[in-house]
Enzyme design. Structure first.
Site, PDB file in Angstrom:
ATOM      1  N   PHE A  15       1.141  -1.231   0.065  1.00  9.49           N
ATOM      2  CA  PHE A  15      -0.039   0.080  -0.060  1.00  9.49           C
ATOM      3  C   PHE A  15       0.719   1.202  -0.121  1.00  9.49           C
ATOM      4  O   PHE A  15       1.039   2.070   0.908  1.00  9.49           O
ATOM      5  CB  PHE A  15      -0.927   0.176   1.392  1.00  9.49           C
ATOM      6  CG  PHE A  15      -1.425  -1.253   1.345  1.00  9.49           C
ATOM      7  CD1 PHE A  15      -2.719  -1.572   0.552  1.00  9.49           C
ATOM      8  CD2 PHE A  15      -1.408  -2.126   2.432  1.00  9.49           C
ATOM      9  CE1 PHE A  15      -3.495  -2.782   0.490  1.00  9.49           C
ATOM     10  CE2 PHE A  15      -2.315  -3.202   2.519  1.00  9.49           C
ATOM     11  CZ  PHE A  15      -3.207  -3.647   1.684  1.00  9.49           C
ATOM     12  N   SER A  47       7.254  -0.721   1.424  1.00  6.43           N
ATOM     13  CA  SER A  47       8.002   0.311   1.787  1.00  6.43           C
ATOM     14  C   SER A  47       9.342   0.008   2.240  1.00  6.43           C
ATOM     15  O   SER A  47      10.278   0.763   2.394  1.00  6.43           O
ATOM     16  CB  SER A  47       7.217   0.831   2.994  1.00  6.43           C
ATOM     17  OG  SER A  47       7.132  -0.056   3.980  1.00  6.43           O
ATOM     18  N   GLY A  70      -1.378  -8.665  10.041  1.00  5.84           N
ATOM     19  CA  GLY A  70      -2.297  -7.519   9.356  1.00  5.84           C
ATOM     20  C   GLY A  70      -2.757  -6.776  10.549  1.00  5.84           C
ATOM     21  O   GLY A  70      -3.014  -7.024  11.859  1.00  5.84           O
ATOM     22  N   SER A 119       4.449  -4.189  18.004  1.00  4.23           N
ATOM     23  CA  SER A 119       4.988  -2.922  17.992  1.00  4.23           C
ATOM     24  C   SER A 119       5.306  -2.356  19.228  1.00  4.23           C
ATOM     25  O   SER A 119       6.430  -2.107  19.650  1.00  4.23           O
ATOM     26  CB  SER A 119       4.462  -2.044  16.923  1.00  4.23           C
ATOM     27  OG  SER A 119       4.841  -0.897  17.149  1.00  4.23           O
ATOM     28  N   HIS A 139      -3.757   1.233  12.430  1.00  6.77           N
ATOM     29  CA  HIS A 139      -4.414   2.630  12.195  1.00  6.77           C
ATOM     30  C   HIS A 139      -5.504   3.107  13.034  1.00  6.77           C
ATOM     31  O   HIS A 139      -6.310   3.947  12.640  1.00  6.77           O
ATOM     32  CB  HIS A 139      -4.810   2.867  10.562  1.00  6.77           C
ATOM     33  CG  HIS A 139      -3.724   3.027   9.794  1.00  6.77           C
ATOM     34  ND1 HIS A 139      -2.180   3.068  10.276  1.00  6.77           N
ATOM     35  CD2 HIS A 139      -3.470   3.128   8.230  1.00  6.77           C
ATOM     36  CE1 HIS A 139      -1.584   3.173   9.105  1.00  6.77           C
ATOM     37  NE2 HIS A 139      -2.227   3.191   8.018  1.00  6.77           N
ATOM     38  N   HIS A 164       2.680   7.672   7.442  1.00  7.44           N
ATOM     39  CA  HIS A 164       1.617   7.385   6.500  1.00  7.44           C
ATOM     40  C   HIS A 164       0.124   7.224   6.643  1.00  7.44           C
ATOM     41  O   HIS A 164      -0.083   7.256   7.840  1.00  7.44           O
ATOM     42  CB  HIS A 164       2.174   6.123   5.652  1.00  7.44           C
ATOM     43  CG  HIS A 164       1.787   5.872   4.261  1.00  7.44           C
ATOM     44  ND1 HIS A 164       1.063   4.690   3.810  1.00  7.44           N
ATOM     45  CD2 HIS A 164       1.591   6.582   3.116  1.00  7.44           C
ATOM     46  CE1 HIS A 164       0.656   4.822   2.641  1.00  7.44           C
ATOM     47  NE2 HIS A 164       1.038   6.007   2.168  1.00  7.44           N
ATOM     48  N   ASP A 165      -0.512   7.712   5.463  1.00  7.80           N
ATOM     49  CA  ASP A 165      -2.285   7.713   5.542  1.00  7.80           C
ATOM     50  C   ASP A 165      -2.430   8.863   6.539  1.00  7.80           C
ATOM     51  O   ASP A 165      -3.264   8.677   7.518  1.00  7.80           O
ATOM     52  CB  ASP A 165      -2.483   6.341   6.126  1.00  7.80           C
ATOM     53  CG  ASP A 165      -2.305   5.229   5.319  1.00  7.80           C
ATOM     54  OD1 ASP A 165      -2.428   5.300   4.198  1.00  7.80           O
ATOM     55  OD2 ASP A 165      -1.375   4.181   5.644  1.00  7.80           O
TER      56      ASP A 165
END
Ligand code: SAH
Ligand code: MG
Length: 206
Positions: A15, A47, A70, A119, A139, A164-165
């Protein structure tokens, strides 16, 4: 960016539009402070190749943090689900084989170090100052806020934070990266914006 590596990055599943990937690469390639790079959220390695190409050129290492199960939006029934990524034996998404293959094919196994895990757990044990941090992990509000709080203190002065995003207009996409990472980073006074390409923001640590 090396033409061969750029081809690999564009071919990798993931993405990251080309212009944003190139902006990511260019920000990393221009680093002037010492230290490794780290990304949160590698998925299938797209990325990682843009960043790995920059890291390789400078003799740096990119730590690629992902549990490879995911995000919420990648799960069955959600918008960003890719059924072929499900490990049938486990019944869950597993992007690690795709990531590993992409990094191998790009010739970046000596540069990109996979850190497979959650993370916040990795961040809790992290102590190495970072020249470059790219946040593209969970996110939702809570994961985004946690990544901001746990990872951004590791970026050294003069180092770079990419997010990002980031969608300032709610009509364009989900808000957590904007509200929980981008805004707090600027409002903290620790970071200044340098560049915006698509939903990518490049900030510099003061
Ligand atoms: N940067 C990638 C896209 C990342 S998608 C590209 O260029 O294509 C977001 C990734 O974040 C997913 O692979 C997901 O597994 C990972 N992720 C989400 N929450 C996470 C967490 N808490 N710990 C580790 N990885 C996480
Ligand atoms: Mg993203």
């Amino acid at each position: 960016m090396d033409a061969d590596l750029r081809r690999h990055a564009e071919a990798a599943r993931g993405f990251m539009p080309v212009e944003e990937g190139m902006a990511l690469h260019d920000a990393a390639a221009a680093l002037e402070v010492p230290g490794p790079l780290l990304e949160v959220g590698s998925y299938c390695g797209k990325s990682s190749i843009y960043l790995g190409a920059a890291a390789k050129g400078q003799g740096r290492v990119l730590f690629a943090v992902d549990h490879h199960r995911g995000s919420e939006e990648n799960q069955p029934g959600w918008e960003w689900h890719e059924p072929e990524l499900v490990d049938p034996a486990v019944g869950r998404i597993d992007t690690l084989p795709w990531f590993r293959r992409a990094v191998h094919d790009a010739g970046l196994e000596g540069t990109v170090v996979a850190v497979v895990g959650d993370s916040p757990s990795v961040a809790a044990a992290w102590a190495t100052p970072l020249a470059f941090l790219f946040i593209d992990g969970g996110h939702g509000d809570e994961p985004a806020r946690t990544d901001y709080e746990r990872w951004t203190p590791h970026v050294v002065p003069g180092g770079v934070l990419c997010i990002h995003d980031v969608f300032p207009d709610p009509a364009d996409g989900g808000r957590p990266p904007y509200e929980q990472i981008y805004r707090p980073a600027l409002e903290s006074g620790r970071f200044a914006e340098e560049r915006a390409v698509g939903s990518l923001r490049v900030l510099r640590r003061r």
